[in-house]
Design an enzyme around this catalytic site. Structure first.
Site, PDB file in Angstrom:
ATOM      1  N   GLU A  60       0.837  -1.191   0.000  1.00 54.06           N
ATOM      2  CA  GLU A  60       0.000   0.000   0.000  1.00 54.06           C
ATOM      3  C   GLU A  60       0.877   1.248   0.000  1.00 54.06           C
ATOM      4  OE1 GLU A  60      -4.160  -1.006   2.297  1.00 54.06           O
ATOM      5  OE2 GLU A  60      -2.533  -0.165   3.486  1.00 54.06           O
ATOM      6  N   CYS A  61       0.658   2.144  -0.936  1.00 58.54           N
ATOM      7  CA  CYS A  61       1.337   3.437  -0.989  1.00 58.54           C
ATOM      8  C   CYS A  61       2.847   3.251  -0.904  1.00 58.54           C
ATOM      9  CB  CYS A  61       0.805   4.357   0.103  1.00 58.54           C
ATOM     10  SG  CYS A  61       1.170   6.105  -0.166  1.00 58.54           S
ATOM     11  N   GLY A  62       3.491   3.575   0.220  1.00 59.65           N
ATOM     12  CA  GLY A  62       4.929   3.378   0.332  1.00 59.65           C
ATOM     13  C   GLY A  62       5.340   1.948   0.123  1.00 59.65           C
ATOM     14  N   THR A  73      -1.342  -0.793  -4.407  1.00 54.87           N
ATOM     15  CA  THR A  73      -2.242   0.342  -4.570  1.00 54.87           C
ATOM     16  C   THR A  73      -1.608   1.574  -3.956  1.00 54.87           C
ATOM     17  OG1 THR A  73      -3.369  -0.064  -2.457  1.00 54.87           O
ATOM     18  CG2 THR A  73      -4.290  -1.124  -4.420  1.00 54.87           C
TER      19      THR A  73
END
Length: 454
Positions: free
Chosen positions: A332-334, A437
């Protein structure tokens, strides 16, 4: 489902961000804990940093309540987790009535909606610098804008002098607003910040001292007895049973260190209630996911601040690649950025990442991405199948240089506009799947994709 009467509580809110409500929240949690009370914290809205501070101050896990992203049944279920507490304190986000333009699952995401839904009266943190009796007009507007909103009173912040306080109290009395505390302009407690907000609780030096200072500030300048007495609650209305996010596996290797820590507490709690075991590991310490795990999850965090260490962590990268050959891995993200081919830091230096996906990101030219996200999966991800509706939130400053793999989801913002941060996926030769994501998952909605395995 009909839920019982909630624990009495309060919503700690403010007219805007930056008014000091987090210090009020932490000081109240710490001061009431010193009195021997069990206080259950909550956070209104999509925040993963404040709940860690709540845990440090109260000794109890804090959970998010979000009317845009969460169905009513999920909100009710989370709120009921405070059932064994003496008191609930929920910290608002932004201004009391602030949210998005279009309603989501149960509202627009405002703190006022949570306060009204739960029957928790609002304690409004009011910055009174530069005004006197006029502050009463602001307070009265917040107290009366919505007749169904329970309102307890105000805590004055940044009071310049005893005379200043007396003038404001006079105006509040005329307006019928209870003053529950007055904090001096000098001597306020400050928390360190960086580009996504507060520095994480586990990274904050002298946390015990900061909490002790906050407890003294709030305990010395607020009427704790009046605040406790103002707490209230309601019996929750009927709501459809909540369908939690299924765990990505029964044994989940979860990256957890200073670079990977942004995961909503309710998500981990839901996985554990469904029987999953969490196996933490640290990429920064060059640790690979536990080989006994059947899924791996890399949360967001600050990989851009630790890109050199991640690039040098050969054991982590090799072990993660071996794991991903046969088992699902999600970022997720990072965490998504760390699964990609490379990350360019703020100085323009490219660092090699895991290379399990082709995404390339850069912090050299920062661009803020912020807001709620609706998603419909175009491919399966751990525990969730094609067509599953998801709700989440995106907040980062990275630019996408390349996202060559197939899109993972059809993603739009809270207004329905499509966004290019679709995430991506890649099937591995040994049967594993790597997905990622840019948004942090909050809830699943809709009926499609319910029965997909990991």
């Amino acid at each position: 489902m009909t839920l019982p009467q909630l624990t009495r509580g309060l919503m700690i809110s403010a007219p805007a961000s930056g008014t000091g409500k987090t210090i009020l929240m932490l000081g109240l949690l710490a001061a009431l804990r010193e009195r021997g009370l069990k206080v259950q914290p909550f956070k209104s809205g999509p925040d993963y940093i404040d709940p860690a501070f709540h845990l440090a101050a109260s000794g109890r896990a804090s959970f998010n309540l979000d009317t845009w992203a969460m169905p009513a049944g999920q909100i009710a279920g989370h709120a009921a987790l405070g059932g064994d507490a003496d008191l609930v304190l929920a910290e608002g986000s932004m201004g009391l009535f602030d949210g998005v333009a279009r309603p989501g699952e149960a509202g627009i995401g405002s703190s006022a909606e949570i306060a009204t839904m739960m029957g928790w009266p609002v304690v409004l943190m009011l910055d009174v610098s530069g005004q006197a009796q006029s502050a009463a007009a602001v307070a009265r507007g917040f107290a009366t804008l919505r007749p169904d909103l329970p309102f307890a009173g105000v805590v004055l912040n940044r009071v310049a002098s005893p005379r200043h306080e007396a003038l404001i109290r006079e105006g509040m009395a005329e307006a019928g607003i209870a003053v529950m505390g007055a904090l001096p302009r000098q001597g306020n407690v400050e928390l360190p910040e960086r580009h996504l907000g507060l520095v994480q609780a586990e990274e904050t030096a002298e946390m015990a001292r900061i909490l002790a200072d906050a407890a003294r500030l709030i305990g010395g300048h607020c009427d704790l007895d009046a605040i406790i007495a103002a707490a209230a609650a309601r019996t929750l209305p009927d709501a459809a049973p909540h369908r939690p996010v299924p765990p990505p596996g029964q044994r989940i290797a979860l990256a957890r260190d200073a670079a990977f820590s942004f995961v909503y507490p309710h998500l981990i709690a839901e996985w554990r209630r469904q029987g999953a075991t969490i196996l933490p590991f640290s990429p920064l310490d060059d640790q690979a996911p536990d080989d006994s795990a059947d899924a791996c999850w890399l949360p967001g965090g600050y990989p851009e601040l630790h890109a050199g260490r991640i690039a040098a962590a050969e054991g982590f990268r090799t072990g993660l690649a071996r794991f991903a050959e046969t088992r699902p891995v999600h970022g997720e993200c990072g965490g998504y950025m760390a699964l990609g081919a490379g990350l360019v830091d703020a100085d323009g230096i490219r660092h090699r990442m895991a290379g399990l996906l082709g995404v390339e990101t850069s912090y050299h030219k920062r661009r803020m991405h912020l807001g709620y996200r609706r998603a419909e999966l175009l491919a399966r991800m751990p525990g969730l199948g094609v067509g599953q509706g998801l709700r989440g939130h995106e907040f980062h400053y990275a630019s996408i240089l390349a996202q060559p793999d197939a899109p993972l989801a059809d993603v739009s913002d809270a207004n329905g506009a499509k966004v290019p941060e679709t995430g991506s996926f890649r099937m591995m030769p040994g049967g594993g799947v790597v997905t990622g994501t840019f948004f942090h998952l909050i809830a699943r909605v809709g009926g499609a994709g319910d029965h997909a395995g990991a």
